[in-house]
Design an enzyme around this catalytic site. Structure first.
Site, PDB file in Angstrom:
ATOM      1  N   GLU A 129      13.647 -42.529   0.219  1.00  0.00           N
ATOM      2  CA  GLU A 129      14.528 -42.295   1.533  1.00  0.00           C
ATOM      3  C   GLU A 129      14.477 -40.835   1.386  1.00  0.00           C
ATOM      4  O   GLU A 129      14.804 -40.026   0.575  1.00  0.00           O
ATOM      5  CB  GLU A 129      15.858 -42.853   0.780  1.00  0.00           C
ATOM      6  CG  GLU A 129      17.058 -42.503   1.888  1.00  0.00           C
ATOM      7  CD  GLU A 129      18.434 -43.316   1.253  1.00  0.00           C
ATOM      8  OE1 GLU A 129      18.288 -44.414   0.662  1.00  0.00           O
ATOM      9  OE2 GLU A 129      19.159 -42.614   1.307  1.00  0.00           O
ATOM     10  N   GLU A 162      23.781 -35.036   5.848  1.00  0.00           N
ATOM     11  CA  GLU A 162      24.818 -36.194   5.616  1.00  0.00           C
ATOM     12  C   GLU A 162      26.063 -35.168   5.352  1.00  0.00           C
ATOM     13  O   GLU A 162      25.888 -34.111   5.150  1.00  0.00           O
ATOM     14  CB  GLU A 162      24.763 -36.887   4.231  1.00  0.00           C
ATOM     15  CG  GLU A 162      23.714 -38.093   4.275  1.00  0.00           C
ATOM     16  CD  GLU A 162      23.625 -38.735   2.962  1.00  0.00           C
ATOM     17  OE1 GLU A 162      24.304 -39.655   2.805  1.00  0.00           O
ATOM     18  OE2 GLU A 162      22.987 -37.988   2.126  1.00  0.00           O
TER      19      GLU A 162
END
Length: 864
Positions: A160, A165
C-alpha cells in the site's frame, strides 16, 4: 612480494597518477544538492493520465465510487456513498464532503471514496495531486494507492502506498500546539496483524496549514525506491532492502533495512520472505477518500470526533487535479527522472529505515552490550531524566555502567539508536529466539525513595515499533534485587517474542525502577548480553573425551597420552606404522551438531611433529566426516589458519572455518570423525602430538592491537617516510600509547607480520574497529583531512574513510583524546573481506601530513 613492499608500490602509483580514487581504490563521492532543480519535475516526466476535474460531473470512465459501511478496517465512522452530496465537481474542483448521516443509519456520517481500479492502473511514475485538505478533530483525508490485483496476497503482502494523509488538521491541544503535519507511508510485509509500515511526516515552515490553502502532494515511484514530496520539496525516501552476501554467495544480513514482503512460493507452496522490490513492483490504482474518525484520528490530538467539523458540509476535501507522469527515459523501471536534493538518501535527513526482518534464519551471533568497557554501538542512556550515566570502577567487576535517577520520571539502559559509530544497525536476535537469552549483572547502590517501586527489564525494536518488558522477579533466577549485591538476571528471548517483540531489529535494552517511582535510585550494570549457549565440543584438552576417543583407523596402534611442555601439559600422541589415518572418532550413535555455530565457528587444534614421515613427499591432511561418511571434506593441512606445514619440535595452531567446511559439502549437523594425518600410504614413521582440539565458536572474537602493550605479530608502522613510530607514556588513563610523527608522503598505523591476519568473521554482526587518538601537533597543511583505512588479504580488499565518519564525528583536536569506531558490518558492506584483516591505518591524507604528531591507544578489532 611482501606486504610492506606491496603497499609502498601501490602508494607510489596513487601519488603519481593523481586520480580521483583514493589509494587502495576508495573513491570519495559527494551528493550535489543543486544537480537537479528540486522545485520542478525534470523534463523527461511525460504526463500519461490526468483528471483536471473541469467537467460538469465526476468522470465515470476514470473513477468508480465505492459503496460500503465497512469502516475502512480502521473503525471509521462513515459510510461511503455515490451521492452527489458527498462528491461532486464545482468550479473545476472535485469536492469530497463528509456529512452527518440520517438518524438510524449504519454509521453516523457519510462520505465518498473514489478509485481508478481497472480504469487507470500504474506501475512506476510520478503521481501528483493539488488539493486543499479538510480540518477538524476526526478528519482523515487521503490520496493513496492499492495493488490492482494483489498478486502477492492479501493486505499488506501486496503493498500500500500512502501518498498523502492528514488527521485533525488545525486542531489545537491544551498547550496551544496546532496540528499541521501530513504523512507519507508504506504498508507491507506479513499478513495482518503482523503487518509492517514505515514512513515520515512533514510540516510546512512558518506554521502554514494544509487545510488553509492548496498544496501539491506527490510520490516519485521507481523500481526499488519511492520518494515523497509536498510542494515539490522531497521530504521522505524509502527503498527496498539490500541484502549483504559473503564472497561465497551466502546471504549474511541486510546492508539496508527497507521494505519486504512474504508470499507463498508457487512451486513449493511455502511462505517465503522476500527482500527485493516486491511488493512495489506491480500495478497499483489511485484512491481519493475522506474518512471520519477511526483508530488513528480519534486517539490523537483532542481525541474522538468533533461533530461541529462535519455539520455544514463546508469542510470539504477539495482536489484541483490528479496527474500521473511516466519517466520517458526508462518506463520499465521508472529510473532516470529522479527529482532529488542533497540529503534525500541520508538517514539524518529524508531516508527512512524500513521494517524488514533479518535475513531468513539470520546469522546466529552473540552480542555483548557492556562488559568491562563502554560499547560504541550501544552507548549508556538516560531516556528522560536529564542525567548522564557514567562508567565507574567496581572492586569486584571492574568497569561498570552506573545510572542515577533524579526527580524526573525516566527509564535507563543502552540505546543503539544514539550510536554515532560508522554503520550502526539494529541487532538481529531472531536466529537466537529458540535458545537465546538476555542476561545482565546488577548491583543497587541506593534504592528508590519509593519502596513500592518494582524493577523492570525492557527491550525495544525498530524505534519502538514493538517492545516488551518483565519484572526482574520474573527472571530465570526468580529473585528480587538486593542492595549492595551483584546479582545475575536472565530472561529467555522467546518470552519477549511471545509478548510481541520483533527480535530482528533490537535497538534498546533498559533496566529501571517503575516509571515515576525511581527517584533516588543509583545502580550499576555489567555483563549485558543477548546470546545463546554456544555449542562446543572438546576433543582433547589435558584429558581425553570418553565419547570421542583418539583413534587409529587401520593399523591397530593405540594413540597414547603423553606429557609435553609446561604450556601444553598432557597431549595425545599418534604414531604411524603403516597405511592408516588417525584422529578422533565418535562412539556409536554419538555426533556433534555444529549448526548453531556455522557463523564464526571453528575446528581448532594444536599440533607438534615429533618425527617426520619416512616418505619426504608426504602431504599432511585434515579430514572431517559427518553422518557415518554420508558427507566428507578433506583438505591439505596448510589450508588451516597457520598456513604452514608442521615443523619438527614446534607447536602450531590450525583452524578450519565451519562455514567453509559446510560450503565444501559437509553436513555440519552430524560431525562424527575429525582426522589429522599424512596422506594415505605415505605416513609411516611419523609421530605427532595433538592438544587443545575442539569445535567451538569464539564468543568474543577480538584482537587488541594496543592497550598497554602491542599485539603479538603486529607492529606500529610507517609505510613510506622512514620514521620509526614509538611507544610513549601518556596520561594516567592511557598509559602506554603509540606515537606517530609524519615527515613526508606516508601513511601510518598497525601492520601484521607476513602470513599473519585477523579473522573477524565471527564478530561481523556486532564488532567494530575502535581506537582512541590524540593529536600532539597538527599537520603543517591546514587543509589536510584525517583518514582511516583498513586492508585485508595483502590489499586484496580495502576501505578508506574520512576519520570523522567514525563515532566521534569530529575532527581530531590538539591535546584531546577522542574515540573513533567503525562497525565491521559497515566495512564489510563497503567491500572489505573481514576474514583477513592485516593493516589498520590512521593518518592525514597522503602528501598533506608533514608536521603531524599523534598518539593512538585502546585499538582493537572485534566485539567490544
Amino acid at each position: 612480494m611482501n606486504k610492506a613492499a606491496r603497499n609502498i608500490a601501490q602508494l607510489v602509483v596513487c601519488a603519481s597518477a593523481m586520480t580521483l580514487l583514493g589509494c587502495g581504490g576508495g573513491a570519495e563521492t559527494n551528493t550535489v544538492s543543486n544537480a537537479v532543480d528540486p522545485t520542478k519535475p525534470v523534463s523527461d516526466w511525460q504526463m500519461v493520465w490526468s483528471d483536471e476535474f473541469d467537467g460538469a460531473s465526476i468522470d465515470n470512465n476514470k473513477w468508480t465510487h465505492e459503496i460500503n459501511c465497512d469502516g475502512g478496517g480502521n473503525l471509521e465512522q462513515q459510510c461511503y456513498t455515490d451521492s452527489a452530496e458527498n462528491s461532486f465537481i464545482q468550479d473545476g474542483m472535485l469536492n469530497i464532503v463528509a456529512l452527518p448521516a440520517v438518524e438510524g443509519a449504519d454509521k453516523p456520517y457519510t462520505s465518498a471514496r473514489l478509485i481508478t481500479q481497472y480504469k487507470a492502473d500504474f506501475k512506476y511514475g510520478r503521481i501528483e495531486m493539488r488539493a486543499k485538505a479538510p480540518s477538524g478533530q476526526g478528519s482523515w483525508p487521503a490520496f493513496w494507492m492499492m495493488p490492482t490485483d494483489s498478486e502477492y496476497g492479501g493486505w499488506p503482502r501486496s503493498g500500500e502506498i500512502d501518498i498523502f494523509e492528514s488527521v485533525n488538521l488545525g486542531v489545537s491541544d491544551d498547550e496551544g500546539n496546532v496540528e499541521t503535519a501530513i504523512h507519507g507511508t508504506l504498508h507491507y510485509g506479513k499478513s495482518w496483524p503482523n503487518n509492517s509500515s514505515s514512513g515520515k511526516s512533514y510540516s510546512l515552515p512558518d506554521g502554514l496549514n494544509p487545510a488553509d490553502d492548496f498544496h501539491t502532494y506527490a510520490v516519485e515511484w521507481q523500481e526499488g525506491e519511492i520518494r515523497w514530496y509536498m510542494d515539490d520539496y522531497l521530504y521522505a525516501t524509502q527503498r527496498q532492502s539490500e541484502v549483504r552476501y559473503k564472497a561465497s554467495g551466502e546471504a549474511v544480513g541486510l546492508a539496508h533495512t527497507g521494505w519486504f514482503t512474504e508470499y507463498f512460493d508457487q512451486t513449493t507452496g511455502e511462505l517465503v520472505t522476500h527482500w527485493d522490490s516486491a511488493p512495489f513492483d506491480k500495478e497499483f490504482f489511485l484512491i481519493l477518500n475522506f474518512a471520519v474518525g477511526g483508530d488513528w484520528p480519534e486517539n490523537v490530538n483532542n481525541l474522538g470526533v468533533d461533530a461541529d467539523a462535519f455539520a455544514t458540509g463546508d469542510n470539504a476535501f477539495e482536489v484541483d487535479y490528479v496527474r500521473v507522469y511516466e519517466c520517458a527515459i526508462n518506463p520499465e523501471t521508472g529510473k532516470g527522472c529522479e527529482t532529488v536534493r542533497g540529503g534525500y538518501d541520508s538517514f539524518d535527513d529524508a531516508l527512512v529505515e524500513g521494517k524488514a526482518p533479518g535475513i531468513g534464519g539470520g546469522v546466529a551471533t552473540n552480542l555483548t552490550i557492556f562488559a568491562d568497557r563502554a560499547n560504541p554501538i550501544w552507548p549508556v542512556w538516560d531516556c528522560c531524566g536529564g542525567s548522564t550515566p557514567t562508567i565507574e570502577q567496581d572492586s569486584e567487576n571492574g568497569a561498570v555502567a552506573q545510572f542515577t535517577i533524579g526527580e524526573a520520571p525516566t527509564v535507563m539502559g543502552f540505546n543503539s539508536r544514539l550510536s554515532t559509530a560508522f554503520g550502526t544497525e539494529p541487532f538481529d536476535a531472531s536466529p537466537l529466539e529458540e535458545t537465546g537469552f538476555v542476561s545482565f549483572d546488577m548491583k543497587i547502590i541506593d534504592s528508590p525513595i519509593d519502596t513500592a517501586a518494582s524493577w523492570y527489564v525492557k527491550l525495544e525494536s525498530a524505534d519502538a515499533a514493538s517492545a516488551a518488558d518483565f519484572q526482574l522477579t520474573e527472571s530465570i533466577e526468580g529473585v528480587a534485587p538486593v542492595s549492595g549485591q551483584w546479582q545475575t538476571f536472565t530472561f529467555p528471548l522467546q518470552d519477549f517474542s511471545n509478548k510481541g517483540l520483533d527480535l530482528s531489529q533490537l535497538d534498546i535494552v533498559m533496566v529501571f525502577p517503575t516509571w515515576g517511582q525511581g527517584e533516588g535510585a543509583v545502580y550499576q550494570i555489567d555483563n549485558v548480553k543477548i546470546a545463546q549457549p554456544l555449542a562446543e565440543l572438546v576433543l582433547f584438552d589435558d584429558a581425553a573425551n570418553a565419547d570421542w576417543p583418539a583413534w587409529d583407523c587401520c593399523t591397530g596402534t593405540t594413540p597414547a597420552e603423553v606429557m609435553d611442555d609446561a604450556e601444553h601439559g598432557l597431549a595425545i600422541e599418534f604414531s604411524i606404522t603403516g597405511e592408516t589415518v588417525m584422529g578422533f572418532s565418535a562412539g556409536d550413535d554419538v555426533f556433534f551438531d555444529a549448526s548453531s555455530i556455522v557463523s564464526g565457528g571453528m575446528v581448532s587444534f594444536d599440533m607438534k611433529l615429533m618425527t617426520a614421515p619416512t616418505d619426504t613427499s608426504s602431504v599432511w591432511k585434515f579430514k572431517i566426516e559427518a553422518g557415518g561418511t554420508t558427507s566428507v571434506v578433506e583438505l591439505d593441512l596448510i589450508d588451516g589458519s597457520a598456513g604452514v606445514e608442521p615443523v619438527i619440535g614446534e607447536w602450531q595452531t590450525y583452524m578450519f572455518s565451519i562455514a567453509a567446511l559446510q560450503d565444501a559439502g559437509l553436513d555440519v549437523s552430524q560431525i562424527d570423525v575429525v582426522m589429522v594425518f599424512p596422506a594415505w600410504g605415505t605416513g609411516a614413521g611419523a609421530t605427532y602430538r595433538i592438544d587443545n582440539a575442539k569445535i567451538y565458536s569464539p564468543e568474543a572474537a577480538k584482537l587488541t592491537l594496543l592497550e598497554d602493550s602491542l599485539a603479538e605479530h603486529w607492529t606500529i608502522w610507517d609505510c613510506c617516510a622512514g620514521s620509526t613510530p614509538n611507544t610513549v607514556i601518556d596520561d594516567e588513563a592511557h598509559g602506554v600509547t603509540a606515537e606517530f610523527s609524519v615527515n613526508g608522503d606516508t601513511v601510518m598505523g598497525f601492520l601484521a607480520n607476513d602470513d599473519v591476519y585477523f579473522d573477524a568473521t565471527s564478530a561481523v554482526e556486532t564488532g567494530v574497529v575502535s581506537f582512541d587518538m590524540k593529536v600532539i601537533a597538527s599537520p603543517d597543511d591546514a587543509t589536510s583531512v584525517w583518514k582511516f583505512k583498513v586492508e585485508s588479504g595483502d590489499t586484496s580488499s580495502e576501505v578508506e574513510l574520512d576519520l570523522v565518519e567514525g563515532s566521534a564525528e569530529v575532527e581530531p583536536v590538539v591535546g584531546e583524546w577522542k574515540t573513533y569506531s567503525f562497525t565491521l558490518k559497515a566495512l564489510q558492506n563497503a567491500g572489505l573481506d573481514v576474514s583477513q584483516i592485516d593493516v589498520i591505518m590512521i593518518y592525514p591524507a597522503w602528501g598533506s601530513g608533514t608536521g603531524a604528531v599523534y598518539r593512538v591507544d585502546n585499538a582493537y578489532i572485534g566485539n567490544p
